[in-house]
Design an enzyme around this catalytic site. Structure first.
Site, short mmCIF file in Angstrom:
data_model
loop_
_atom_site.label_atom_id
_atom_site.label_comp_id
_atom_site.label_asym_id
_atom_site.label_seq_id
_atom_site.Cartn_x
_atom_site.Cartn_y
_atom_site.Cartn_z
N GLY A 202 2.05 5.15 0.42
CA GLY A 202 1.73 6.14 1.60
C GLY A 202 2.70 7.28 1.37
N CYS B 287 10.64 1.10 14.15
CA CYS B 287 11.28 -0.21 14.00
C CYS B 287 11.85 0.11 12.58
CB CYS B 287 10.23 -1.28 13.84
SG CYS B 287 9.32 -1.64 15.50
N LYS C 90 0.90 -1.24 0.13
CA LYS C 90 0.09 0.05 0.23
C LYS C 90 0.94 1.15 0.06
CE LYS C 90 -4.06 0.88 1.71
NZ LYS C 90 -4.45 0.88 0.43
C1 UGA Z 1 6.97 -3.48 12.24
C2 UGA Z 1 6.92 -5.11 11.65
O1 UGA Z 1 5.55 -4.84 10.89
C3 UGA Z 1 6.83 -6.08 12.78
O2 UGA Z 1 6.70 -7.20 12.29
C4 UGA Z 1 7.83 -5.63 13.71
O3 UGA Z 1 7.65 -6.61 14.93
C5 UGA Z 1 7.81 -4.48 14.39
O4 UGA Z 1 7.95 -3.72 13.01
C6 UGA Z 1 9.06 -4.30 15.29
O5 UGA Z 1 10.35 -4.47 14.58
O6 UGA Z 1 8.88 -4.14 16.29
P1 UGA Z 1 5.15 -1.63 13.02
O7 UGA Z 1 6.37 -0.73 13.24
O8 UGA Z 1 4.30 -1.63 14.11
O9 UGA Z 1 5.68 -3.24 12.76
O10 UGA Z 1 4.39 -1.03 11.97
P2 UGA Z 1 3.98 -1.78 10.51
O11 UGA Z 1 2.57 -2.10 10.53
O12 UGA Z 1 5.05 -2.68 9.83
O13 UGA Z 1 4.23 -0.41 9.38
C7 UGA Z 1 5.31 0.22 9.42
C8 UGA Z 1 5.27 1.60 8.59
O14 UGA Z 1 4.92 1.14 7.19
C9 UGA Z 1 4.18 2.55 8.84
O15 UGA Z 1 4.49 3.78 8.68
C10 UGA Z 1 3.11 2.18 7.96
O16 UGA Z 1 2.12 3.20 7.42
C11 UGA Z 1 4.01 1.80 6.58
N1 UGA Z 1 3.24 1.00 5.53
C12 UGA Z 1 3.13 -0.51 5.94
C13 UGA Z 1 3.03 1.34 4.38
O17 UGA Z 1 3.21 2.41 3.97
N2 UGA Z 1 2.31 0.72 3.45
C14 UGA Z 1 2.02 -0.77 3.79
O18 UGA Z 1 1.47 -1.35 2.82
C15 UGA Z 1 2.44 -1.28 4.96
#
Ligand code: UGA
Length: 438
Positions: free
Chosen positions: A255, A262, A253
């Site tokens: 963004g 992380c 996705k």
């Molecule tokens: C991430 C990992 O997904 C977890 O598996 C991991 O345990 C964690 O880091 C960690 O190392 O503790 P998190 O930081 O909570 O988790 O967030 P995500 O849901 O992975 O999203 C990270 C970023 O990517 C956000 O800014 C989100 O908006 C962005 N994102 C995510 C996108 O822009 N597009 C997407 O399709 C998915």
């Protein structure tokens, strides 16, 4: 059931401790921050995480205890180390909290203790902590050190913990692998896999996973920028790519760039670790660069399509929806760059009560509803995919605004719908026709 101490009550330590209590272990969460611990003793978590408060209140003083005293470690069979490992200015990982915690352990472990490192740490850290304990703990105490990285997503951490797809354990003895299996036996992931390896492999699995996910996001964001330039539709592209099982639909996705505590930290950390082994990660280096450039691309997009010095409404400050976390949020970086370009900002986030005003300069106005933030605005900029924005009152917003214009940097809305509400609509595709493949 094991007697467990969880050292560190940040996102990872607190969720781990609370969930282990929920599946029947006796858990003491230990933190040196007295204010945090007093609040937790009263059942109030310092962070917003769906379902967390409920489990704390349910388990408090039965299976779950909170303390600032290291004495609790002397009765524990298992100690989870979940302290912070922040980035340093050169991208390397600051291990000082982990080392301090390990030194405290040396003073308090007795009998045999298994020390499980949950914090994200550079390759070789488990071995380094093992050697530190060997040097500094009393000769009567025995211990082992195990790597057990976490894969919890903020906003879904409880569910991720309770229904994991994998549990990664890096250890050197069958006793330790068996102990970890017994600790987690109360969990039921649909396709739960136990990955057993040496500690170095487990440490690298964590970095490789986060860096790969960050790569997917940076890639789709570059494709989105290209789509805008050549009249293609990024949603259709992501959907079509994701239907290939070799690629998969998740993390495609587009963004405003990835953020949080992380991905930015761990990509920088991996790059630094790799250089220290003289084995550079050029792809990860490019991803870090691409994510930063993407923020600039988002700002340029607004600069080119909004009046000079305009009043802008920013919707969403957290790094993603369903969290109150603004660490390394692209929304904040973009807000500061917009200010530097002469725009005036009025911001709204559903978590506004939990977000300190000091994260943005004083000349930014804060609102308490999405509609209020649009007063006299020349454009709404959507930065976080909060569901609340989907149900906004467009008629009121249209009347509020100086010019009805929207920059949808999460592709939340539908162009036809926005045009029907008489908004000039800019999203990450900017395609003139919709070619969604279904
Ligand atoms: C991430 C990992 O997904 C977890 O598996 C991991 O345990 C964690 O880091 C960690 O190392 O503790 P998190 O930081 O909570 O988790 O967030 P995500 O849901 O992975 O999203 C990270 C970023 O990517 C956000 O800014 C989100 O908006 C962005 N994102 C995510 C996108 O822009 N597009 C997407 O399709 C998915």
């Amino acid at each position: 059931m094991s007697s467990i101490v969880c050292l560190g009550t940040g996102y990872v330590g607190l969720v781990t401790g609370v969930c282990l209590a929920k599946i029947g272990h006796s858990v003491t969460c230990l933190d040196i921050n007295e204010e945090k611990i007093h609040s937790l003793q009263r059942g109030i978590p310092p962070i917003f995480e769906e379902g967390l408060e409920q489990i704390i209140q349910e388990q408090n003083n039965t299976n779950l205890f909170f303390t600032t005293s290291y004495e609790s470690i002397s009765c524990a069979d298992v100690v989870f180390l979940a302290v912070g490992t922040p980035s340093q200015s050169d991208g390397s990982v600051n291990l000082s909290y982990l080392i301090d915690a390990a030194r405290e352990l040396c003073q308090h472990i007795s009998g045999h203790t298994t020390i499980i490192i949950k914090s994200t740490v550079p390759v070789g850290t488990n071995q380094m902590i093992h050697e530190l304990l060997e040097r500094e703990s009393s000769s009567a105490a025995t211990f082992s050190v195990v790597s057990n990285p976490e894969f919890l997503r903020e906003g879904r951490a409880i569910d991720d913990f309770m229904h994991p797809d994998r549990i990664v354990v890096g250890a050197r003895t069958s006793e330790d692998f068996n102990l970890l299996r017994s600790i987690y036996q109360g969990l039921n992931g649909e396709n739960l896999n136990f990955i057993e390896s040496n500690p170095e492999t487990a440490e690298l699995i964590k970095y490789a996973s986060n860096a790969f996910l960050a790569t997917k996001i940076a890639f789709i964001n570059e494709m989105a920028n290209l789509s805008r330039a050549c009249n293609a539709d990024i949603d259709a592209i992501g959907k079509a790519m994701g239907l290939d099982p070799r690629i998969g639909p998740e993390f495609l996705k587009p963004g405003p760039g990835y953020g949080g505590s992380c991905f930015p930290k761990d990509t920088r950390g991996l790059s630094h670790i790799a250089k220290s082994f003289d084995s550079p990660t050029t792809i990860t280096d490019a991803v870090i660069q691409s994510n930063l450039m993407h923020q600039d691309a988002m700002v340029d997009y607004i600069v080119q399509n909004a009046p000079k010095n305009a009043q802008l409404t920013l919707w969403g400050l957290t790094f993603k929806a369903h969290t109150d976390d603004t660490r390394e949020s692209p929304a904040l970086a973009i807000a500061k760059k917009l200010l530097a370009n002469g725009f005036h900002l009025n911001v709204y986030d559903p978590m506004h009560k939990r977000i300190p005003r000091s994260i943005l300069p004083k000349n930014v106005s804060w609102s308490t509803s999405p509609e209020q933030a649009t007063e006299a605005s020349h454009a709404v900029v959507v930065l976080t995919e909060w569901p609340e924005f989907k149900t906004a009152n467009w008629a009121d917003i249209h009347d509020n605004m100086a010019t009805p214009r929207i920059f949808d940097l999460r592709n939340l809305f539908n162009r036809a719908e926005m045009n029907a509400h008489s908004f000039e609509y800019f999203n990450l595709s900017h395609a003139s026709t919709s070619t969604i493949l279904l």
